[in-house]
Design a protein around this motif. Structure first.
Motif, PDB file in Angstrom:
ATOM      1  N   PHE A 462       0.854  -1.182   0.000  1.00 56.70           N
ATOM      2  CA  PHE A 462       0.000   0.000   0.000  1.00 56.70           C
ATOM      3  C   PHE A 462       0.892   1.234   0.000  1.00 56.70           C
ATOM      4  O   PHE A 462       1.861   1.308   0.750  1.00 56.70           O
ATOM      5  N   ILE A 463       0.548   2.202  -0.817  1.00 55.25           N
ATOM      6  CA  ILE A 463       1.366   3.412  -0.851  1.00 55.25           C
ATOM      7  C   ILE A 463       1.120   4.278   0.369  1.00 55.25           C
ATOM      8  O   ILE A 463       1.960   5.090   0.753  1.00 55.25           O
ATOM      9  N   GLY A 464      -0.035   4.089   1.013  1.00 54.76           N
ATOM     10  CA  GLY A 464      -0.366   4.883   2.184  1.00 54.76           C
ATOM     11  C   GLY A 464      -0.172   4.125   3.476  1.00 54.76           C
ATOM     12  O   GLY A 464       0.955   3.752   3.820  1.00 54.76           O
ATOM     13  N   TYR A 465      -1.267   3.852   4.173  1.00 51.63           N
ATOM     14  CA  TYR A 465      -1.166   3.256   5.495  1.00 51.63           C
ATOM     15  C   TYR A 465      -0.596   1.838   5.431  1.00 51.63           C
ATOM     16  O   TYR A 465      -0.984   1.035   4.585  1.00 51.63           O
ATOM     17  N   ARG A 466       0.311   1.552   6.331  1.00 51.00           N
ATOM     18  CA  ARG A 466       1.048   0.286   6.337  1.00 51.00           C
ATOM     19  C   ARG A 466       0.116  -0.929   6.329  1.00 51.00           C
ATOM     20  O   ARG A 466       0.342  -1.896   5.608  1.00 51.00           O
TER      21      ARG A 466
END
Length: 587
Positions: A462-466
């Motif tokens: 995911f590029i955001g939240y882990r």
């Protein structure tokens, strides 16, 4: 010719025997101790934490220090402040061209008790609560830095270590088959120490390699670097630092109260690792290096930050740009562009985030983040054509105290993500089986122990939240550090993970919320039926003892318990105990 070679060697020798290589364009990574110390001093003085969009140039860190009211610091905090000023001054003393190579050695041994259930790459690669067993520290690291005057800085970090992935089989993920990590109970980062072997050598370096230029109030950099935007502890909603590196172009301009950042990161288009069989979409994580890659995928964002006294406000606007043909619209490079007015749903998916930080009293800071991936205005869609809401929310508190020569830190954080955050529809809009999602791939070299064949693998993150979409996370940390002596950090993480994951696709008209228990149409992979929320409890204790500034030993103990394993009501409870021991020193 010989004279030219001899002159070059003399020139290089001048580089090698120089010292204090660095200048104000030196780039500090997102987990740098210098930035963490500045954050501490800012909170202690009653002001908002400095910019949370990293990495940062030394010029920016120097400006952050100037904004701190030294008169509001304790004697020990003033000592930290002074040491930082001296460090930055030393690093810009030399004004000619210099090269400064170094060597760092790390010996590491890891054990864990459950080698059957904790071998899923999706979990281990990006979910940090599953420990570091399959993410060994490189045995040798050679950082090489160079600079020209106070305007240009170059850095490359050469790693000599094991592959990040040790794969147990070489088949593709298709029709329900899975690729898993080799079921080992013990491993080390030494290439010649069993079960490791020479073929395990990681050919994917460097993970850091950048060139930067700038002045007192601006910086531009190009290269491979880790990026993180946001104040989060367990992760950030827009840009998370769990991704090893971005191939990135970044421009930043900053003053006492304002900062602007433009960032362009290039990634691999999903058509390089997807295919269809009988109308169903599947994924092939292994790739043939002889086949040219096609298409373009990029994360493009700009960010504005305002800070005044105890208050900080940050607004980020971004698009995930995708083109099957590999073309790109140059208008996205305009610093004044409004990405939400791009009007090309077939090429771009836009995101918007708002961050607020406030230091209530000295030593105590609260923060919150809202990420909007999909939000429907009234009358924008009919009920049958409306995409589901896709948003994320983060709320946390941080505190820090300096007592004598010791530092005590603590934090508590809550994160909520919608079931369809970062993921896209089933292709009904643009006939695309993979959609324009927030899942990115980067190549990892791997090997198959059974065949001794060196392969390459796509690692999806995911590029955001882990921890991705469809989850609720509670995270608590408590740390104690005695300067130049030892440190002890405790972390507790509890996660409620719904059945939606990075392989899920939504159908238009679906408006469900997290944590979900009904499995929708799978994205790119056949999966078993999921019918329950998975609960994960992770407890870890990380201890370090510092012999001096260049050598330390470390030990980390992690306990992981998963209820409703694999999101199945019949999956039962799975547990794992992990222990890592190591020693690191610089030459």
């Amino acid at each position: 010719m010989i004279k030219k070679i001899f002159s070059i060697l003399i020139f290089i020798s001048v580089f090698i025997f120089s010292s204090f290589a660095g200048n104000d364009q030196k780039i500090y990574r997102t987990d740098s101790q210098e930035k963490q110390a500045i954050d501490l001093l800012a909170i202690s003085s009653g002001t908002a934490m400095p910019s949370s969009s990293g990495p940062w140039s030394q010029a920016e860190l120097r400006l952050m220090l100037k904004q701190i009211d030294v008169n509001k610091l304790s004697t020990n905090e003033k000592n930290i402040y002074t040491s930082l000023i001296k460090k930055f001054d030393i690093e810009k003393e030399q004004r000619l061209i210099f090269l400064d190579p170094g060597i760092s050695i790390s010996l590491e041994f890891s054990l864990h008790s459950n080698k059957i259930d904790f071998v899923n790459p999706d979990m281990i690669a990006s979910w940090s609560y599953l420990g570091d067993f399959n993410r060994p520290t490189p045995f040798i690291t050679i950082p090489i830095s160079a600079y020209i005057d106070n305007s240009i800085y170059l850095f490359c970090e050469i790693d000599g270590g094991l592959n990040r992935s040790l794969i147990s089989q070489t088949n593709s993920i298709e029709h329900g088959k899975e690729v898993s990590y080799n079921p080992l109970a013990f491993r080390t980062n030494l290439l010649f120490f069993p079960p490791s072997k020479l073929i395990d050598f990681n050919m994917n370096f460097p993970y850091r390699g950048i060139i930067s230029a700038g002045g007192e109030h601006w910086s531009i950099s190009l290269g491979r670097e880790n990026i993180s935007w946001g104040p989060g502890v367990s992760g950030n909603l827009l840009l998370g630092n769990q991704i090893p590196y971005h191939n990135n172009l970044r421009f930043a301009a900053f003053s006492n109260h304002l900062k602007y950042v433009f960032s362009y990161s290039s990634f691999i288009h999903p058509n390089n690792y997807t295919y269809s069989v009988d109308g169903k979409d599947y994924i092939n994580l292994f790739f043939n290096q002889d086949v040219p890659r096609t298409g373009t995928k990029a994360f493009i964002a700009h960010r504005g930050e305002f800070r005044n006294g105890p208050l900080a406000i940050s607004i980020s606007e971004a698009i995930i740009y995708q083109s099957d043909s590999g073309s790109i619209d140059l208008s996205v490079f305009s610093p004044l562009a409004l990405f939400h007015n791009f009007y090309t749903r077939g090429n771009a998916n836009s995101e918007l985030s708002l961050e607020l930080e406030y230091t209530i009293v000295p030593h105590l800071n609260i923060y919150g983040t809202i990420l909007v991936d999909e939000f429907n205005f009234p009358s924008e869609f009919s009920d049958s054509t409306a995409p589901p809401p896709a948003m994320g929310f983060q709320l946390g508190v941080k505190s820090a105290w300096v007592l004598n020569k010791s530092l005590i830190t603590s934090s508590f954080e809550c994160v909520y993500t919608d079931p369809y955050l970062y993921i896209r529809d089933d292709g009904s809009r643009n006939n695309s089986g993979y959609g324009i999602n927030g899942i990115i791939a980067f190549p990892d070299f791997i090997n198959s122990p059974s065949t001794d064949i060196n392969l390459a693998n796509y690692n999806l993150q995911f590029i955001g939240y882990r921890f991705g979409n469809d989850c609720i996370t509670f995270n608590y940390t408590l740390g104690y550090k005695a300067y130049d002596s030892w440190s002890l950090d405790f972390t507790a993480t509890y996660i409620l993970k719904g059945v939606k994951d990075k392989y899920t696709r939504y159908k238009l008209g679906d408006t469900s919320y997290a944590p979900s228990t009904t499995e929708g149409e799978s994205y790119l992979i056949d999966v078993a039926k999921k019918d329950a929320v998975m609960h994960v409890l992770s407890l870890s204790l990380d201890a370090r003892y510092y012999f001096n500034t260049k050598a330390f030993i470390k030990a980390k103990l992690t306990s992981v318990t998963i209820f409703n394993y694999n999101n199945s009501s019949t999956g039962g409870t799975k547990e794992d105990i992990q222990l890592a021991l190591g020693i690191s020193f610089m030459l």
